[in-house]
Design a protein around this motif. Sequence first.
Motif, short mmCIF file in Angstrom:
data_model
loop_
_atom_site.label_atom_id
_atom_site.label_comp_id
_atom_site.label_asym_id
_atom_site.label_seq_id
_atom_site.Cartn_x
_atom_site.Cartn_y
_atom_site.Cartn_z
N VAL A 1 0.82 -1.23 0.00
CA VAL A 1 0.00 0.00 0.00
C VAL A 1 0.86 1.27 0.00
O VAL A 1 0.32 2.38 0.10
CB VAL A 1 -0.97 0.04 1.19
CG1 VAL A 1 -1.91 -1.16 1.16
CG2 VAL A 1 -0.24 0.10 2.52
N LEU B 1 3.22 2.23 2.20
CA LEU B 1 3.64 2.81 3.49
C LEU B 1 5.12 2.56 3.73
O LEU B 1 5.78 3.31 4.44
CB LEU B 1 2.84 2.20 4.63
CG LEU B 1 1.39 2.62 4.73
CD1 LEU B 1 0.68 1.89 5.85
CD2 LEU B 1 1.29 4.13 4.95
N PHE C 1 -14.28 13.11 6.16
CA PHE C 1 -12.88 13.56 6.10
C PHE C 1 -12.07 12.70 5.12
O PHE C 1 -11.39 13.22 4.23
CB PHE C 1 -12.25 13.49 7.50
CG PHE C 1 -10.76 13.70 7.48
CD1 PHE C 1 -10.24 14.96 7.20
CD2 PHE C 1 -9.88 12.67 7.72
CE1 PHE C 1 -8.87 15.17 7.16
CE2 PHE C 1 -8.51 12.87 7.69
CZ PHE C 1 -8.01 14.12 7.41
N PHE D 1 -9.49 11.52 -0.08
CA PHE D 1 -9.26 10.62 -1.20
C PHE D 1 -9.83 11.17 -2.50
O PHE D 1 -9.87 10.49 -3.51
CB PHE D 1 -9.87 9.24 -0.90
CG PHE D 1 -9.18 8.52 0.23
CD1 PHE D 1 -7.96 8.94 0.72
CD2 PHE D 1 -9.76 7.41 0.82
CE1 PHE D 1 -7.33 8.29 1.77
CE2 PHE D 1 -9.14 6.75 1.87
CZ PHE D 1 -7.92 7.20 2.35
N VAL E 1 -7.09 18.34 5.53
CA VAL E 1 -6.23 18.10 6.69
C VAL E 1 -6.15 19.36 7.56
O VAL E 1 -6.26 19.30 8.79
CB VAL E 1 -4.81 17.67 6.25
CG1 VAL E 1 -3.89 17.55 7.45
CG2 VAL E 1 -4.87 16.36 5.49
N LEU F 1 -9.41 19.93 9.49
CA LEU F 1 -9.55 19.01 10.62
C LEU F 1 -8.61 19.42 11.77
O LEU F 1 -8.99 19.39 12.94
CB LEU F 1 -9.23 17.57 10.18
CG LEU F 1 -9.36 16.54 11.29
CD1 LEU F 1 -10.80 16.40 11.76
CD2 LEU F 1 -8.86 15.17 10.83
N GLU G 1 -1.45 11.23 15.51
CA GLU G 1 -2.04 10.60 14.32
C GLU G 1 -1.33 9.28 14.01
O GLU G 1 -1.98 8.32 13.60
CB GLU G 1 -1.90 11.54 13.12
CG GLU G 1 -2.66 12.83 13.26
CD GLU G 1 -3.91 12.89 12.40
OE1 GLU G 1 -4.31 11.85 11.86
OE2 GLU G 1 -4.50 13.98 12.30
N LEU H 1 -2.73 6.80 16.44
CA LEU H 1 -4.10 6.41 16.08
C LEU H 1 -4.15 5.53 14.83
O LEU H 1 -5.12 4.82 14.62
CB LEU H 1 -4.95 7.66 15.81
CG LEU H 1 -5.43 8.48 16.99
CD1 LEU H 1 -6.12 9.75 16.50
CD2 LEU H 1 -6.39 7.67 17.85
N GLY H 2 -3.11 5.60 14.01
CA GLY H 2 -3.12 4.87 12.74
C GLY H 2 -3.68 5.69 11.60
O GLY H 2 -3.64 5.27 10.45
N THR H 3 -4.22 6.88 11.91
CA THR H 3 -4.81 7.70 10.86
C THR H 3 -3.75 8.27 9.92
O THR H 3 -4.02 8.52 8.75
CB THR H 3 -5.62 8.85 11.48
OG1 THR H 3 -4.85 9.45 12.52
CG2 THR H 3 -6.91 8.35 12.07
N ASP I 1 -1.05 6.66 8.89
CA ASP I 1 -0.79 5.61 7.90
C ASP I 1 -1.94 5.50 6.92
O ASP I 1 -1.73 5.26 5.73
CB ASP I 1 -0.58 4.26 8.60
CG ASP I 1 0.89 4.06 8.99
OD1 ASP I 1 1.71 4.93 8.64
OD2 ASP I 1 1.20 3.04 9.63
N ARG I 2 -3.14 5.66 7.44
CA ARG I 2 -4.30 5.56 6.54
C ARG I 2 -4.24 6.67 5.49
O ARG I 2 -4.54 6.45 4.32
CB ARG I 2 -5.58 5.68 7.36
CG ARG I 2 -6.81 5.69 6.54
CD ARG I 2 -8.02 5.28 7.35
NE ARG I 2 -8.66 4.15 6.73
CZ ARG I 2 -9.42 3.26 7.35
NH1 ARG I 2 -9.60 3.33 8.62
NH2 ARG I 2 -9.97 2.27 6.72
N MET I 3 -3.84 7.88 5.92
CA MET I 3 -3.71 8.98 4.96
C MET I 3 -2.58 8.70 3.97
O MET I 3 -2.74 8.90 2.77
CB MET I 3 -3.42 10.29 5.71
CG MET I 3 -4.62 10.89 6.39
SD MET I 3 -4.26 12.56 6.96
CE MET I 3 -4.11 12.31 8.70
N ARG I 4 -1.46 8.21 4.50
CA ARG I 4 -0.30 7.98 3.63
C ARG I 4 -0.56 6.86 2.63
O ARG I 4 0.06 6.80 1.58
CB ARG I 4 0.93 7.68 4.46
CG ARG I 4 1.39 8.89 5.29
CD ARG I 4 2.56 8.54 6.18
NE ARG I 4 3.74 8.25 5.41
CZ ARG I 4 4.45 7.14 5.52
NH1 ARG I 4 4.10 6.21 6.38
NH2 ARG I 4 5.50 6.94 4.78
N ALA I 5 -1.48 5.94 2.99
CA ALA I 5 -1.81 4.86 2.06
C ALA I 5 -2.83 5.32 1.02
O ALA I 5 -3.10 4.60 0.07
CB ALA I 5 -2.38 3.67 2.84
N GLY I 6 -3.38 6.50 1.20
CA GLY I 6 -4.38 7.01 0.27
C GLY I 6 -3.73 7.72 -0.91
O GLY I 6 -2.52 7.95 -0.93
#
Lengths: 338, 392
Positions: free
Chosen positions: A77, A79, A126, A131, B8, B11, B223, B226-228, B230-235
């Motif tokens: 993905v 990361l 958000f 995205f 971002v 938020l 962040e 929280l894992g958020t 990584d979620r952003m970076r994977a987007g």
Amino acid sequence: MTAPDPMTVPFTPPAPSTPPGPAPAPSPPALSCRGLGKRYGDVHAVQDVGFDVAPGEAYGLLGPNGAGKTTTISMLVGLLRPDSGHVRVCGVDLAADPMRAKARIGYVPQEIALYPELTGRENLRFFGRLFGLPRRELAGRIEEVLDLVGLMGRADSRVKTYSGGMKRRINIGTALLHRPDVLILDEPTVGVDPQSRKAILDGVEHLVGEGMSLLYTSHYMEEVERVCDRVAIIDHGRIIAEGTRRELIALVGSADKVELSLDGDVETALAKLRAVEGVIEAAMTGATSIRLLTEGGRHLLPALITAVDGCATVTATQVIEPDLEATFLHLTGSTLRD
Amino acid sequence: MWRALAAVGALELRTRLRDGTALVIALIVPVTLATLFSVALGGDDPPLRATVGFVDLDGGEFPASVRREVVGSQELKGSVTLRDLPGREEARRALDADEVGAAIVFPAGFSRSVGEGRGGDVAVLTSPESPLAGVVARAIVDRISALVDARTLAVRAVLKAGVPGDEVKEMVERNGAAGPSPALEDDPLSGGKVDLSVHYGSGMAALFAFFVVGASFRGLLTERKLGTLDRMRAGPLAVWVPFAGKAAVGFALALVSVCVTWAASVLVSGATWGDPPAVFVVLLAHVLAAAAITMLVTSRVKTDAQADGVIMVVSFVMAFLGGSLVPMHSLPGVLQAAALLTPNGWTSTALTELAGSGAGLAAVAGPVAVLCAITTVAGGLAVLGMKKGTLL
């Protein structure tokens, strides 16, 4: 049982099928990786990992904790930058065009990666904006996703007030917002109650049924067996076997165990059972019980019952077929929950 | 990409407003503290007063002209009183007893030494208890020093040209080197006003800039937990978007914080911080440096709790050494030198210069350049650390 040298286990990434006659060019795999490697100092976290996930296919990555599943997914993905190898998403090279490749992926991390102080709807809004979902489309898509994960009634509650299962569901829903081609689920059912687990698995099966490609990692054997068409077994950072469930089980042979409970002359019955064609081995395991190692155990049952007729009566039978757990044990020498 | 950046940023702003760091830390606390300090220690009501000891062991024309100038100065009238003292030791005792706030000591033979082209040293004794008197005494001596330097140079040149000794004085003064009369054209008290009222406002602004901008970088660690992140970076967005969105909000809040503190200080004390564009540039450079330093801290720690602690320690150490809490002139010499290692020290120096002299941006180009250099070095190291820690 000792683990075989992983290097000796035959594993070849599947060759794309070639339909006869002229046909349009086959669509590229939804997700493909080759030669992925990552090391931390002297430790090889992942070595030479490669596989393809076809469009609409559910592919499982099965391995114990620390086997390299999450490191592999982190590279898939974007990361983590791999030390070697490459990743393609729907034919798009992840390293060369990360934005376009990532737009095709829906990533569900192992932990609940959401803002606990925001409501479910606010979290979806958000990440939808992030995205790149158009503003006009976003509100409608949020409703669709909330409906899909069954959280319409709690959409405006803060995520921190959700149960574990609800958090897992909204966690998955967030990854579906931008309608990805490939859904990557990293241990999505860790720590959830059986009811929520069932709901999650039902939902995943529904998505795959609608044509979404899936990469599913877990150390729960039964989940992978239920959801995935093909499975790769990963251990110590390497894929040591890959195939359909049946192909993997065949790696440990086709012998089934048959447990018989009998009344009568058990010793004579044992001798007669050894003579039945298909019985590889037979042994008494108690005063009234016999264990057989057979080929095609379930189909052999009538012959076994007939063979002891006259000296004993079969009162109970149990056929134990090899499963992925046995395959894993055979290949790695350890259980999945080690 | 701009839409993701805006998402971002929005938020982050919402989070900062919701948790109170935007209002309390950025506005209420620094403005309140700056106001309290200004009211308690600064301002013109009651009027500033200082007594400066005057020790004339020379008896010549230089000390006499200085005395005439100070006594006759309209700017100093009612504010500065000269008190004659017989010697240096008596001046020191008077200083220790708070009878005078500072003292100027003309050594014996000073005027003759200057007249012969050998220069001379005037001593200034100060007390941390009375920074105003110290500023006035230094201002007077600075004028004397300039005159002495010019006079000494002129005398040497004339002597070298072969002019007889008894004609040197007349020759020097006829050719433009001023006599021993320091002209106190500017108000020497302006420096005192800087220290007492502007000082605390700018000090609070400089200190809280670290907290305000640091909170956003600390948020990156939250962040990550929280894992958020990584979620952003994977987007499908550039890896710098989460960092840039949070940094932009933190930077903007810190800039608003320092500007509001500045405005409040001016409104409450009535004292000017100097040329507004120049003050703004100095504050902007300070916020940039604070951002880079807190970013560096964030890149070197593992958790948001660690970041909180380290940022607080770094901020207070920088504030103390850099004169944001205690006026720099009140610090020992070693600490005054150490102040130049901190952005607060350069910011304080620049703002004091602007408030005291009324000069423009050119006068603070040096401190601003140093602040930019601090930003570049700390920011560069921070980016490397953040990439390694997958924050960027």
